[in-house]
Motif scaffolding. Structure first.
Motif, short mmCIF file in Angstrom:
data_model
loop_
_atom_site.label_atom_id
_atom_site.label_comp_id
_atom_site.label_asym_id
_atom_site.label_seq_id
_atom_site.Cartn_x
_atom_site.Cartn_y
_atom_site.Cartn_z
N LYS A 110 0.82 -1.22 0.00
CA LYS A 110 0.00 0.00 0.00
C LYS A 110 0.85 1.26 0.00
CE LYS A 110 -3.71 -2.49 0.46
NZ LYS A 110 -3.98 -3.25 -0.69
N GLN A 111 2.17 1.15 0.28
CA GLN A 111 2.98 2.34 0.42
C GLN A 111 3.36 3.00 -0.91
OE1 GLN A 111 3.99 -0.78 1.42
NE2 GLN A 111 6.17 -0.81 1.83
N LEU A 112 3.31 2.24 -2.00
CA LEU A 112 3.61 2.81 -3.31
C LEU A 112 2.38 3.52 -3.85
CD1 LEU A 112 5.53 -0.18 -4.95
CD2 LEU A 112 6.50 1.95 -4.10
N PRO A 113 2.59 4.64 -4.56
CA PRO A 113 1.44 5.29 -5.18
C PRO A 113 0.71 4.31 -6.10
CG PRO A 113 3.39 6.68 -5.33
CD PRO A 113 3.84 5.35 -4.77
N GLY A 114 -0.62 4.31 -6.03
CA GLY A 114 -1.47 3.32 -6.70
C GLY A 114 -1.04 2.86 -8.07
N SER A 115 -0.98 3.75 -9.02
CA SER A 115 -0.70 3.31 -10.38
C SER A 115 0.76 2.88 -10.55
CB SER A 115 -1.03 4.42 -11.37
OG SER A 115 -0.21 5.55 -11.15
N MET A 116 1.67 3.44 -9.77
CA MET A 116 3.07 3.07 -9.89
C MET A 116 3.29 1.64 -9.38
SD MET A 116 5.05 6.56 -8.85
CE MET A 116 6.65 5.87 -9.21
N GLY A 117 2.71 1.32 -8.26
CA GLY A 117 2.83 -0.03 -7.71
C GLY A 117 2.18 -1.05 -8.62
N GLU A 118 1.01 -0.73 -9.14
CA GLU A 118 0.31 -1.65 -10.03
C GLU A 118 1.07 -1.80 -11.35
OE1 GLU A 118 -2.16 -4.52 -11.26
OE2 GLU A 118 -2.03 -3.71 -9.23
N GLY A 119 1.67 -0.72 -11.82
CA GLY A 119 2.46 -0.78 -13.05
C GLY A 119 3.66 -1.71 -12.90
N LEU A 120 4.34 -1.60 -11.76
CA LEU A 120 5.48 -2.49 -11.50
C LEU A 120 5.01 -3.94 -11.40
CD1 LEU A 120 8.45 -2.99 -10.92
CD2 LEU A 120 7.99 -2.43 -8.50
N ARG A 121 3.91 -4.14 -10.71
CA ARG A 121 3.37 -5.49 -10.57
C ARG A 121 3.04 -6.09 -11.93
NH1 ARG A 121 -1.56 -7.86 -10.19
NH2 ARG A 121 -1.67 -9.74 -8.97
N GLU A 122 2.47 -5.31 -12.82
CA GLU A 122 2.14 -5.81 -14.17
C GLU A 122 3.40 -6.15 -14.95
OE1 GLU A 122 -0.81 -6.70 -15.62
OE2 GLU A 122 -1.52 -6.45 -13.56
#
Length: 177
Positions: A87-99
């Motif tokens: 949860k600590q990463l900004p929403g779209s940045m964390g999801e982008g890395l995950r993708e």
């Protein structure tokens, strides 16, 4: 994703994995028993191609892919799963890395399947869902334990994904449930 040599096993896996419930059943078996989903799918594909796997062939396949699975596939899966709950990463940045990691994980799975396909080439013959069922059950029995009812239910879902012409009742019967 990098383009790999033609691999009918990969094409089979993509089609089977997209069918209803197959992904969930594969992941459940993976998490419950530490199974390698690629080996489970190879067992189904081999039977689908009319080939009955022996314990020696399964051992050969496992030896061929275990280092890759341990050093590449599982760590990427672990990172992807870990990122999902961050949860600590900004929403779209964390999801982008995950993708991005998810894409690398999928590519690593494709490469493992290529290793398996090249290790034990199988010519396609008449489809035999009973062989697919027997191969998957053999893999589960050798590397885990006697399948319980939940395992057999998950294997039946995977069998129906591998052999969509099989009815749910036939799938359960084929697995000896």
């Amino acid at each position: 994703m990098a383009t790999a040599p033609e691999n009918p096993f990969w094409e089979f896996s993509l089609n089977a994995y997209e069918r209803s419930g197959v992904a969930e059943s594969c992941i459940t078996l993976q998490d419950r028993h530490g199974l390698d989903v690629n080996l489970l799918l190879f067992a189904a594909w081999a039977g689908r191609c009319g080939h009955s796997l022996s314990a020696a062939e399964l051992a050969l396949l496992r030896a061929c892919s275990s280092d890759w699975q341990a050093a590449v596939v599982r760590p990427l899966r672990g990172v992807r799963r870990w990122l999902k709950d961050q949860k600590q990463l900004p929403g779209s940045m964390g999801e982008g890395l995950r993708e991005q990691v998810k894409g690398l994980e999928l590519q690593s799975e494709m490469l493992e399947q290529l290793l398996l396909y090249e290790e034990l080439p199988i010519d396609e013959a008449d489809p035999d869902p009973r062989l697919a069922a027997a191969n998957m059950r053999l893999y589960l029995e050798i590397y885990t334990a006697e399948p319980d009812d939940a395992d057999l239910a998950d294997l039946a879902v995977v069998l129906r994904g591998a052999c969509p012409e099989v009815t749910p009742l036939e799938a359960i019967w084929s697995l000896g449930a």
